[in-house]
Design an enzyme around this catalytic site. Structure first.
Site, PDB file in Angstrom:
ATOM      1  N   GLU A 177      41.907 -24.357  47.719  1.00 57.04           N
ATOM      2  CA  GLU A 177      41.025 -25.416  47.644  1.00 57.04           C
ATOM      3  C   GLU A 177      41.560 -26.866  47.867  1.00 57.04           C
ATOM      4  O   GLU A 177      41.044 -27.659  48.645  1.00 57.04           O
ATOM      5  CB  GLU A 177      40.485 -25.494  46.198  1.00 57.04           C
ATOM      6  CG  GLU A 177      39.449 -26.563  45.999  1.00 57.04           C
ATOM      7  CD  GLU A 177      38.260 -26.678  46.492  1.00 57.04           C
ATOM      8  OE1 GLU A 177      38.014 -25.754  47.345  1.00 57.04           O
ATOM      9  OE2 GLU A 177      37.870 -27.888  46.842  1.00 57.04           O
ATOM     10  N   TRP A 213      37.801 -28.729  34.288  1.00 52.84           N
ATOM     11  CA  TRP A 213      36.950 -28.223  35.459  1.00 52.84           C
ATOM     12  C   TRP A 213      37.422 -26.897  35.613  1.00 52.84           C
ATOM     13  O   TRP A 213      36.974 -26.228  36.550  1.00 52.84           O
ATOM     14  CB  TRP A 213      37.306 -29.184  36.714  1.00 52.84           C
ATOM     15  CG  TRP A 213      38.640 -28.854  37.125  1.00 52.84           C
ATOM     16  CD1 TRP A 213      39.900 -29.186  36.679  1.00 52.84           C
ATOM     17  CD2 TRP A 213      38.962 -28.280  38.481  1.00 52.84           C
ATOM     18  NE1 TRP A 213      40.897 -28.948  37.706  1.00 52.84           N
ATOM     19  CE2 TRP A 213      40.397 -28.249  38.926  1.00 52.84           C
ATOM     20  CE3 TRP A 213      38.014 -27.616  39.534  1.00 52.84           C
ATOM     21  CZ2 TRP A 213      40.906 -27.670  39.853  1.00 52.84           C
ATOM     22  CZ3 TRP A 213      38.770 -27.006  40.741  1.00 52.84           C
ATOM     23  CH2 TRP A 213      40.195 -26.961  40.859  1.00 52.84           C
ATOM     24  N   ARG A 245      47.559 -34.930  28.867  1.00 56.07           N
ATOM     25  CA  ARG A 245      46.315 -35.131  29.374  1.00 56.07           C
ATOM     26  C   ARG A 245      45.063 -34.886  28.322  1.00 56.07           C
ATOM     27  O   ARG A 245      45.176 -34.179  27.548  1.00 56.07           O
ATOM     28  CB  ARG A 245      46.426 -34.212  30.754  1.00 56.07           C
ATOM     29  CG  ARG A 245      46.400 -32.938  30.441  1.00 56.07           C
ATOM     30  CD  ARG A 245      46.398 -31.837  31.808  1.00 56.07           C
ATOM     31  NE  ARG A 245      45.351 -32.065  32.700  1.00 56.07           N
ATOM     32  CZ  ARG A 245      44.975 -31.317  33.644  1.00 56.07           C
ATOM     33  NH1 ARG A 245      45.661 -30.295  33.674  1.00 56.07           N
ATOM     34  NH2 ARG A 245      43.983 -31.355  34.478  1.00 56.07           N
ATOM     35  N   THR A 277      53.931 -30.315  55.996  1.00 58.23           N
ATOM     36  CA  THR A 277      53.505 -31.713  55.707  1.00 58.23           C
ATOM     37  C   THR A 277      54.418 -32.852  56.279  1.00 58.23           C
ATOM     38  O   THR A 277      53.657 -33.991  57.015  1.00 58.23           O
ATOM     39  CB  THR A 277      53.093 -31.830  54.101  1.00 58.23           C
ATOM     40  OG1 THR A 277      52.554 -30.476  53.823  1.00 58.23           O
ATOM     41  CG2 THR A 277      52.089 -33.022  54.053  1.00 58.23           C
ATOM     42  N   ASP A 325      25.125 -26.955  68.556  1.00 56.97           N
ATOM     43  CA  ASP A 325      25.028 -26.932  67.084  1.00 56.97           C
ATOM     44  C   ASP A 325      25.904 -25.766  66.516  1.00 56.97           C
ATOM     45  O   ASP A 325      26.742 -25.142  67.319  1.00 56.97           O
ATOM     46  CB  ASP A 325      23.639 -26.354  66.692  1.00 56.97           C
ATOM     47  CG  ASP A 325      23.040 -26.796  65.506  1.00 56.97           C
ATOM     48  OD1 ASP A 325      23.817 -26.876  64.543  1.00 56.97           O
ATOM     49  OD2 ASP A 325      21.980 -27.265  65.218  1.00 56.97           O
ATOM     50  N   HIS A 384      44.286 -23.348  44.201  1.00 57.10           N
ATOM     51  CA  HIS A 384      45.276 -23.726  45.222  1.00 57.10           C
ATOM     52  C   HIS A 384      44.741 -23.973  46.732  1.00 57.10           C
ATOM     53  O   HIS A 384      44.915 -25.149  47.143  1.00 57.10           O
ATOM     54  CB  HIS A 384      46.424 -23.396  44.924  1.00 57.10           C
ATOM     55  CG  HIS A 384      47.640 -24.190  45.585  1.00 57.10           C
ATOM     56  ND1 HIS A 384      47.924 -25.293  44.853  1.00 57.10           N
ATOM     57  CD2 HIS A 384      47.902 -24.445  46.848  1.00 57.10           C
ATOM     58  CE1 HIS A 384      48.625 -26.244  45.362  1.00 57.10           C
ATOM     59  NE2 HIS A 384      48.739 -25.557  46.924  1.00 57.10           N
ATOM     60  N   HIS A 420      51.914 -21.592  40.702  1.00 51.55           N
ATOM     61  CA  HIS A 420      52.679 -22.970  40.146  1.00 51.55           C
ATOM     62  C   HIS A 420      51.638 -23.552  39.240  1.00 51.55           C
ATOM     63  O   HIS A 420      52.189 -24.569  38.791  1.00 51.55           O
ATOM     64  CB  HIS A 420      53.143 -23.827  41.259  1.00 51.55           C
ATOM     65  CG  HIS A 420      52.273 -24.433  42.048  1.00 51.55           C
ATOM     66  ND1 HIS A 420      52.513 -24.813  43.477  1.00 51.55           N
ATOM     67  CD2 HIS A 420      51.039 -24.910  42.022  1.00 51.55           C
ATOM     68  CE1 HIS A 420      51.376 -25.467  43.958  1.00 51.55           C
ATOM     69  NE2 HIS A 420      50.568 -25.633  43.063  1.00 51.55           N
ATOM     70  N   HIS A 421      50.384 -23.281  39.188  1.00 52.28           N
ATOM     71  CA  HIS A 421      49.523 -23.955  38.160  1.00 52.28           C
ATOM     72  C   HIS A 421      49.725 -23.506  36.666  1.00 52.28           C
ATOM     73  O   HIS A 421      49.080 -24.259  35.822  1.00 52.28           O
ATOM     74  CB  HIS A 421      48.260 -23.725  38.652  1.00 52.28           C
ATOM     75  CG  HIS A 421      47.634 -24.579  39.917  1.00 52.28           C
ATOM     76  ND1 HIS A 421      47.352 -25.802  40.006  1.00 52.28           N
ATOM     77  CD2 HIS A 421      47.533 -23.878  41.103  1.00 52.28           C
ATOM     78  CE1 HIS A 421      47.109 -25.891  41.284  1.00 52.28           C
ATOM     79  NE2 HIS A 421      47.517 -25.025  41.957  1.00 52.28           N
ATOM     80  N   SER A 463      27.581 -21.541  48.517  1.00 54.58           N
ATOM     81  CA  SER A 463      27.369 -22.406  49.529  1.00 54.58           C
ATOM     82  C   SER A 463      28.540 -22.453  50.580  1.00 54.58           C
ATOM     83  O   SER A 463      28.534 -22.397  51.848  1.00 54.58           O
ATOM     84  CB  SER A 463      26.672 -23.921  49.129  1.00 54.58           C
ATOM     85  OG  SER A 463      27.121 -24.633  49.982  1.00 54.58           O
ATOM     86  N   SER A 464      29.683 -22.711  49.993  1.00 53.63           N
ATOM     87  CA  SER A 464      30.841 -22.907  50.889  1.00 53.63           C
ATOM     88  C   SER A 464      31.251 -21.855  51.491  1.00 53.63           C
ATOM     89  O   SER A 464      31.802 -21.773  52.587  1.00 53.63           O
ATOM     90  CB  SER A 464      32.036 -23.420  49.760  1.00 53.63           C
ATOM     91  OG  SER A 464      31.763 -24.672  48.962  1.00 53.63           O
ATOM     92  N   HIS A 512      33.878 -34.864  35.262  1.00 57.26           N
ATOM     93  CA  HIS A 512      34.496 -35.549  36.305  1.00 57.26           C
ATOM     94  C   HIS A 512      35.302 -34.762  37.316  1.00 57.26           C
ATOM     95  O   HIS A 512      35.397 -35.017  38.593  1.00 57.26           O
ATOM     96  CB  HIS A 512      35.662 -36.702  35.647  1.00 57.26           C
ATOM     97  CG  HIS A 512      36.481 -37.471  36.444  1.00 57.26           C
ATOM     98  ND1 HIS A 512      35.970 -38.432  37.078  1.00 57.26           N
ATOM     99  CD2 HIS A 512      37.751 -37.132  36.746  1.00 57.26           C
ATOM    100  CE1 HIS A 512      36.969 -39.024  38.148  1.00 57.26           C
ATOM    101  NE2 HIS A 512      38.127 -38.190  37.852  1.00 57.26           N
ATOM    102  N   LYS A 524      53.722 -33.589  59.934  1.00 59.76           N
ATOM    103  CA  LYS A 524      52.581 -34.189  60.138  1.00 59.76           C
ATOM    104  C   LYS A 524      52.907 -35.896  60.000  1.00 59.76           C
ATOM    105  O   LYS A 524      52.596 -36.472  60.731  1.00 59.76           O
ATOM    106  CB  LYS A 524      51.332 -33.760  59.335  1.00 59.76           C
ATOM    107  CG  LYS A 524      50.730 -32.489  59.820  1.00 59.76           C
ATOM    108  CD  LYS A 524      50.025 -31.950  58.466  1.00 59.76           C
ATOM    109  CE  LYS A 524      48.981 -30.834  58.941  1.00 59.76           C
ATOM    110  NZ  LYS A 524      47.852 -31.027  59.677  1.00 59.76           N
ATOM    111  N   SER A 581      44.582 -37.602  61.982  1.00 57.28           N
ATOM    112  CA  SER A 581      45.016 -37.440  63.503  1.00 57.28           C
ATOM    113  C   SER A 581      43.942 -37.969  64.427  1.00 57.28           C
ATOM    114  O   SER A 581      44.347 -37.830  65.674  1.00 57.28           O
ATOM    115  CB  SER A 581      44.957 -35.952  63.801  1.00 57.28           C
ATOM    116  OG  SER A 581      46.052 -35.355  62.786  1.00 57.28           O
ATOM    117  N   TYR A 593      43.972 -27.521  49.981  1.00 57.10           N
ATOM    118  CA  TYR A 593      44.198 -27.545  51.146  1.00 57.10           C
ATOM    119  C   TYR A 593      42.940 -27.510  51.969  1.00 57.10           C
ATOM    120  O   TYR A 593      42.757 -28.190  53.109  1.00 57.10           O
ATOM    121  CB  TYR A 593      45.225 -26.402  51.586  1.00 57.10           C
ATOM    122  CG  TYR A 593      46.734 -26.956  51.154  1.00 57.10           C
ATOM    123  CD1 TYR A 593      47.508 -27.746  51.583  1.00 57.10           C
ATOM    124  CD2 TYR A 593      47.056 -26.180  49.901  1.00 57.10           C
ATOM    125  CE1 TYR A 593      48.595 -28.267  50.963  1.00 57.10           C
ATOM    126  CE2 TYR A 593      48.218 -26.797  49.370  1.00 57.10           C
ATOM    127  CZ  TYR A 593      48.937 -27.554  49.898  1.00 57.10           C
ATOM    128  OH  TYR A 593      50.193 -27.912  49.350  1.00 57.10           O
TER     129      TYR A 593
END
Lengths: 212, 709
Positions: free
Chosen positions: B299, B183, B494, B372, B148, B297, B346-347, B213-214, B119, B375, B312, B301
């Site tokens: 990731e 994960w 969890r 944040t 392109d 982390h 912080h993780h 890929s990313s 998941h 925004k 926006s 964002y």
């Protein structure tokens, strides 16, 4: 127009007035290649950081850096790689200014052979470390980090040599066309980056390792 | 030649169906069912393609295409398929936890472990990432006036590598098993000593394919933003979505590399006995934790910034106003991107750092709340005094503001190490990050999907069904996750397969109900697209601009032509298209048409993807000959392609002129549609402009401030 022909459109050697069309085409692709180099350097950064931690804390029952590194061999490797880069620089200048394919082949061959010499010495070092000191990658965290960091670099150099061979074939097939020039420009950046990484390895791994 | 040489670790009982036959139980039957769905789904797709004769069009128009728009759509389709699987898994986990009060429930612990691992892995790497990558791919070049991306072939290869990773995760349902390590796959549990099966290897290679890929996508999109903008499109004139694309791409460029390093090290530990993360011989799993979250982390964002970009674009359009505080939004985006690299620790506050280190990272984490907040205020002030239409995307936005702020505040709580020590590893944390990702990312993508759908396919989605979906999603999320805050505070951990505390029971029941509402919302989205396709005549909006929107992509036909713009636009203002509509200068013919060169289709990317899939599958099962073949095959294809010089085709100026003038004539002859008729069949995509004009501001008033920002 004359501005665009002479202005540098990307870092590194620009084709500039010697080939204005390809020069303009180079802007985007060479910039993109710089971005790739940045991402690649971050991988090396992660490997350096891992090595920095493990070369101190990960020795366990295995040998320490000072016991296994051969500074003389690392020095010769450094000379080979830097000379190879130097030769590639001449190849790039040849491509840019004179475009004599025979000379271009010669410089590329010198660069490739010096690189191959580097790879051979590095592999010999590995064999030596394993045979003499029993220092395999499985021995300790430190050695795992050492083999991964230097091994990734060697893999890059080997990949660069393969790329060089492919491009030499392409020069033979196509001549010195725009697309071949763009590829040579990028291979040059790649090749020089590997020097920068190696200087880091020589300093952080070998020099630090031997004095500590 | 013996079995192992040919098939590696594959055995007949590696197939999931063997388990259900040899060892019948509820858990095995669930696995059997899941495996069957994959196989039946594959058979159904193959049959459909064959019966309809779609193989050739699929290959010629889609799989070999190098058009960034088609690649973007394929990313999104891939993400939707994977989303459905991971959503079902979520519902199965919820029902297991409800059923497992004072008993084992119906899933074996190992199966439950695979569920929460797939998941999370799927939702992050094969839903959120491909979905945002699809949006960025499709929209950004149109928004900056490009034909392109800088590297179209690389773009196609990126897509195929992600697809290969997704197929690998799907294959694990049928052949073998998936990791049970979560994960984030922390060693030493995911090392060979504690996870000897192939599950972790599936995780390693699927994630590695996705991260490579990313990285390539990041290179491509960053280069495109910097080098392919149309004349006059300065950085500070780019639409906000393109800005967030740039910032997310730069994050990907730097953040994916540590992940690639971490998965490589884990692979070396597992395959050849290296000692990176082992308990003995100088291994140190903290190196993994640091590398993983150095990726993990940013990731977050990478996912949320493009979502902010979607908001926006949605908010000013449906408020009929200019975006409030454009510059502050840009700087807030850059600020978040920068600070996101300074908070990874912080993780794992509880994993042994000194209090001083924890405090530094806690403060850095809280600082992210500031940009944040900027925004959120900007979006609210954009709505202020606008003529707001409560369309489905706008409903999602208003809901997002309220619920996201609650999630943000629980994040500030968690950023405090002393609080984190109490609630780490609890359902409170699970509630927090779902609170950020579901209303923040997922609902933004739903809003964006409804918003841009008519641009991509030329017809609008049924508004009524969209609202119904919204009214399932809105309470669904709150009911599914807010109870977890409460029982998380009460101590529910969890990833727990069964439990015995009576206090939790009603909360798990409510959460189950919420999950079902979310599933119902997804059901409505599926019905919506089917119904809209049937009614595509009434919903058609081929003239390109059904929402009276602002950026360049809306100035083209829907769907846009392969080459995007017949003549590259020249802009001299932010939101040029909105201004032109207001001044009556939109839809003017270009002064001159010139031939353009675009890339021909290429089978390179699908072949590379196939080779990469073979390589990864072979590595999972230790089929070494296939691994070598896959690796060599991928490079052989790439080298062969580099010898192909006939890669471009020319679109002649006459064709461009004919197509573009036909479109422009149709637009000019069409009546502009008032916003009251936005959802009526009259809305063919030409808007009667409805921009709220800024009144002259009193000195020091809010508008002066807005202008300054």
């Amino acid at each position: 127009m004359s501005m665009a022909r002479t202005r540098n459109l990307h870092p590194g050697i620009n084709l500039g007035a010697t080939d204005p069309d390809v020069h303009r085409a180079a802007e985007g692709v060479v910039f993109g290649f710089w971005l790739f180099l940045m991402a690649d350097l971050v991988i090396f950064g992660a490997l350096f950081a891992t090595y920095a931690a493990m070369s101190v804390q990960g020795i366990a029952q295995g040998p320490s850096p000072a016991e296994i590194f051969d500074l003389g061999s690392a020095f010769v490797e450094t000379v080979l790689l830097l000379l190879s880069s130097f030769a590639f620089g001449f190849a790039t200048l040849e491509m840019k200014y004179r475009g004599n394919i025979g000379r271009l082949y010669l410089w590329l061959a010198i660069a490739g052979l010096l690189g191959a010499g580097f790879v051979a010495m590095e592999l010999h070092d590995y064999a030596n470390m394993i045979a003499v000191h029993g220092a395999t990658p499985q021995t300790s965290g430190f050695l795992s980090a050492y083999y991964l960091l230097t091994g990734t670099h060697v893999a890059h150099v080997s990949f660069g040599i393969a790329w060089m061979v492919v491009l030499m074939v392409q020069i033979g097939v196509f001549g010195l066309t725009g697309i071949v020039k763009l590829r040579l420009l990028r291979l040059g950046l790649f090749w020089h980056m590997l020097d920068v990484v190696w200087v880091g390895i020589f300093t952080l791994v070998y020099l630090f390792g031997v004095v500590s | 030649m013996n079995w192992d040489t040919v098939f590696g670790k594959l055995r007949w009982d590696s197939f999931v169906f063997a388990g259900a036959i040899e060892n019948p139980s509820a858990s095995e039957f669930v696995a059997f069912g899941a495996g069957s769905i994959v196989i039946l789904g594959a058979i159904a797709v193959v049959t459909l393609l064959s019966v309809m004769g779609w193989w050739v069009p699929l290959w010629k128009n889609w799989l070999t295409s190098l058009d960034h728009k088609k690649i973007g759509v394929m990313y999104i389709v891939l993400a939707i398929i994977m989303f459905l699987r991971a959503l079902i898994e979520a519902a199965v986990m919820r029902s297991q936890q409800l059923a497992a009060y004072d008993g084992p429930g119906y899933l074996a612990p190992d199966h439950f472990g695979q569920l929460f691992t797939t998941h999370g892995t799927i939702m992050i790497f094969f839903v959120a990432m491909p979905m945002i990558t699809g949006f960025m791919n499709y929209l950004m070049p149109l928004q900056i006036g490009a034909r392109d991306v800088t590297f179209p072939l690389l773009n196609a290869i990126s897509l195929m590598l992600t697809t290969a990773g997704a197929i690998l995760v799907m294959a694990s349902l049928v052949i073998g098993e998936f990791s049970t390590g979560g994960w984030s796959a922390y060693p030493p549990y995911t090392g060979l000593e504690f996870s000897p099966g192939v599950g972790v290897d599936y995780w390693i290679w699927a994630v590695t394919l996705s991260s490579i890929s990313s990285t390539m996508t990041a290179i491509n999109l960053t280069a495109t933003v910097y080098k392919n903008r149309c004349p006059g499109m300065t950085l500070m004139r780019m639409p906000l979505f393109s800005w967030t694309t740039l910032c997310a791409s730069v994050l990907m460029l730097f953040a994916l590399a540590p992940l690639t390093a971490a998965t490589s090290m884990l692979a070396l530990d597992r395959y050849v006995g290296f000692k990176f993360f082992t308990n003995a011989d100088g291994g140190n799993m903290m190196n993994y934790a640091n590398l993983f979250w150095l990726f993990g982390h940013p990731e977050v964002y990478i996912l949320i910034l493009p979502a902010y970009g979607v908001w926006s674009e949605v908010v000013p359009t449906f408020s009929a106003k200019n975006l409030y505080g454009y510059r502050s939004l840009v700087y807030a985006t850059i600020g978040i991107a920068f600070v996101s690299f300074l908070v990874w620790l912080h993780h794992f506050f509880t994993m042994g750092q000194s209090a001083g280190v924890n405090v530094a990272f806690g403060i850095a984490t809280m600082i992210i709340g500031i940009p944040t907040g900027v925004k959120v205020y900007d979006w609210m002030l954009t709505m202020y005094r606008g003529r707001i239409r409560f369309s489905t995307p706008m409903l999602f936005h208003i809901y997002f503001i309220v619920v996201f702020i609650i999630g943000g505040m629980t994040g500030i709580l968690l950023a405090n190490p002393t609080v984190d020590f109490q609630v780490h590893n609890s359902l409170f944390l699970v509630a927090h990050f779902h609170n950020m990702i579901i209303p923040g990312v997922l609902y933004a993508l739903f809003a964006g999907y409804i918003f841009w759908f008519p641009k991509v396919f030329g017809f609008r989605l049924d508004e009524r069904l969209g609202r119904r979906a919204f009214w399932c999603f809105a309470p669904g999320f709150i009911l599914a996750f807010f109870p977890l805050y409460i029982i998380g505070l009460a101590g529910a951990t969890r990833r727990t397969v069964s439990w015995s505390e009576p206090f939790y029971l009603p909360y798990f029941a409510v959460a189950m109900f919420g999950a079902l509402l979310i599933v119902a919302g997804v059901g409505y989205l599926i019905v919506q697209v089917v119904v809209s396709y049937r009614n595509r005549e009434q919903l058609a909006a081929p003239l390109g601009d059904p929402w009276d929107a602002r950026s360049l992509e809306w100035s083209t036909a829907s769907p846009p032509p392969e080459y995007n713009f017949a003549a590259l636009p020249v802009v001299d203002a932010r939101d040029m298209f909105a201004e032109e509509k207001e001044n009556g200068t939109a839809y003017r013919s270009p002064t001159v048409y010139e031939d353009i060169e675009v890339l021909r289709n290429s089978m390179t990317a699908p072949l590379v993807g196939l080779a990469a899939l073979a390589l990864a599958f072979a590595l999972v099962w230790h089929i070494w000959w296939l691994a070598i073949l896959g690796f060599a095959g991928a490079w052989a294809v790439i080298i062969a392609r580099s010898f192909n010089t006939n890669t471009m085709k020319v679109i002649p100026a006459a064709t461009l002129r004919a197509e573009n003038e036909a479109f422009l004539t149709a637009v000019r002859n069409a009546p502009g549609v008032d916003r009251d008729l936005e959802f009526s069949p009259q809305n063919k995509g030409k808007a009667a402009p409805d921009l709220v004009q800024e009144r002259p501001a009193p000195a020091g008033g809010h508008q002066a401030l807005g202008a300054a920002l």
